[in-house]
Write a protein that holds these residues in place. Sequence first.
Motif, PDB file in Angstrom:
ATOM      1  N   ILE A   1      72.675  29.490  80.301  1.00 26.97           N
ATOM      2  CA  ILE A   1      72.884  30.892  80.825  1.00 26.97           C
ATOM      3  C   ILE A   1      71.674  31.585  80.347  1.00 26.97           C
ATOM      4  O   ILE A   1      71.255  31.490  79.092  1.00 26.97           O
ATOM      5  CB  ILE A   1      74.158  31.338  80.087  1.00 26.97           C
ATOM      6  N   TYR A   2      71.161  32.379  81.205  1.00 25.65           N
ATOM      7  CA  TYR A   2      69.807  33.315  80.864  1.00 25.65           C
ATOM      8  C   TYR A   2      68.737  32.360  80.622  1.00 25.65           C
ATOM      9  O   TYR A   2      67.875  32.753  79.844  1.00 25.65           O
ATOM     10  CB  TYR A   2      70.136  34.291  80.011  1.00 25.65           C
ATOM     11  N   ASN A   3      68.825  31.201  80.710  1.00 20.64           N
ATOM     12  CA  ASN A   3      67.457  30.214  80.593  1.00 20.64           C
ATOM     13  C   ASN A   3      67.459  29.267  81.767  1.00 20.64           C
ATOM     14  O   ASN A   3      68.324  28.455  81.991  1.00 20.64           O
ATOM     15  CB  ASN A   3      67.886  29.382  79.337  1.00 20.64           C
ATOM     16  N   LEU A   4      66.081  29.409  82.535  1.00 22.80           N
ATOM     17  CA  LEU A   4      65.856  28.667  83.633  1.00 22.80           C
ATOM     18  C   LEU A   4      65.552  27.268  83.453  1.00 22.80           C
ATOM     19  O   LEU A   4      65.391  26.276  84.174  1.00 22.80           O
ATOM     20  CB  LEU A   4      64.785  29.370  84.381  1.00 22.80           C
ATOM     21  N   GLY A   5      65.247  26.900  82.278  1.00 25.43           N
ATOM     22  CA  GLY A   5      64.628  25.688  81.831  1.00 25.43           C
ATOM     23  C   GLY A   5      63.041  25.428  82.404  1.00 25.43           C
ATOM     24  O   GLY A   5      62.430  26.152  82.202  1.00 25.43           O
ATOM     25  N   GLU A   6      63.134  24.413  83.438  1.00 29.63           N
ATOM     26  CA  GLU A   6      61.896  24.010  84.051  1.00 29.63           C
ATOM     27  C   GLU A   6      61.888  24.703  85.375  1.00 29.63           C
ATOM     28  O   GLU A   6      60.749  24.336  86.039  1.00 29.63           O
ATOM     29  CB  GLU A   6      61.783  22.649  84.292  1.00 29.63           C
TER      30      GLU A   6
ATOM     31  N   PRO B   1      67.688  19.554  81.787  1.00 30.11           N
ATOM     32  CA  PRO B   1      69.086  19.706  80.861  1.00 30.11           C
ATOM     33  C   PRO B   1      68.841  20.928  79.990  1.00 30.11           C
ATOM     34  O   PRO B   1      69.800  21.299  79.477  1.00 30.11           O
ATOM     35  CB  PRO B   1      68.918  18.447  80.063  1.00 30.11           C
ATOM     36  N   SER B   2      67.603  21.295  79.932  1.00 30.99           N
ATOM     37  CA  SER B   2      67.662  22.807  79.017  1.00 30.99           C
ATOM     38  C   SER B   2      68.100  23.973  79.894  1.00 30.99           C
ATOM     39  O   SER B   2      67.894  24.994  79.257  1.00 30.99           O
ATOM     40  CB  SER B   2      66.173  22.959  78.740  1.00 30.99           C
ATOM     41  N   ALA B   3      68.457  24.033  81.019  1.00 30.76           N
ATOM     42  CA  ALA B   3      68.861  25.143  81.786  1.00 30.76           C
ATOM     43  C   ALA B   3      70.350  25.265  81.509  1.00 30.76           C
ATOM     44  O   ALA B   3      71.108  24.664  81.253  1.00 30.76           O
ATOM     45  CB  ALA B   3      68.558  24.749  83.201  1.00 30.76           C
TER      46      ALA B   3
END
Length: 287
Positions: A167-172, A163-165
């Motif tokens: 814009i410009y953040n891949l998450g895991e 859920p942390s994915a």
Amino acid sequence: MEKKPEFVDRSQVYRTTYARNSKAIGVLWGVFTLCFAIIDVVVFVQPQWMGDTQSSKGTGQFGLWQKCIPNEGGGEPTCTGKLDDFNSFLNMPAIISTVFAGLSMVLVLLCIICMLLFFFCKSSTVFHICGWMQVFSAVCLLVGILVFPVSWDSPEVREVCGPSARIYNLGECGLRWAFFLAVIGVFDAVVLAALALILATRTLKPQVQPEPIYVSNGSVYKGQMNPGFVGDAGSMAGSRKSLNLQPVMLMPHPDHDSYSEFSHHTARSKNSAYRAQYASSVQNFQL
């Protein structure tokens, strides 16, 4: 036997060396342009731009227009996505990224086709055309790379990357080799474009040798001088000697028949009824 020293014009040596080196650099430019075209095609078709890691929530990988995720029942990931179906893309940023990456691929393929113009046009013209094509190809690929992270804000990506994915953040998740290959392709295209434009502007121009100028008695002459046929008092105009002579025109006498100037005057010939009085048959007129 001693070798006689040879005198070589340095400018001619430089021109010959530069022409040889420019041809070699041009061949290398063509080879690396072909390599960039292969990179661009691979980057466009491979779904290996980003994907799962060991800490990811799910399993899957994503490309520009393809997504490979497992089915609901599990098993191996299945790749879906079609270029002619925009509904199969992740979202609108994925469509924009795919369009610009596709333009980059088309431009570099056209650049390779334009290399055939070397047989019909000047090399400087062909380098100009290909150089600007590579510039636009690099810009389009760069836009595709910058827009691609905007597409990470989608439900399909969150199913794999958590859920942390966003814009410009891949998450895991993490970036894959196709993304880094695209970045390398941008730098490759920029270098190739700069090299093509340099080769287009640094062409050898025919060198014109100025005619030597000679000054003699206040007069200026141009041309080649052969001093073996000229004295100290003579002036040169080209390779002909100029003498201070007045032109003379020879005219025949209008009232008498001409006869040989080398015939002898005798009393018999002088008193002949068939001949007029002797006079010079040629008159000199000085101009």
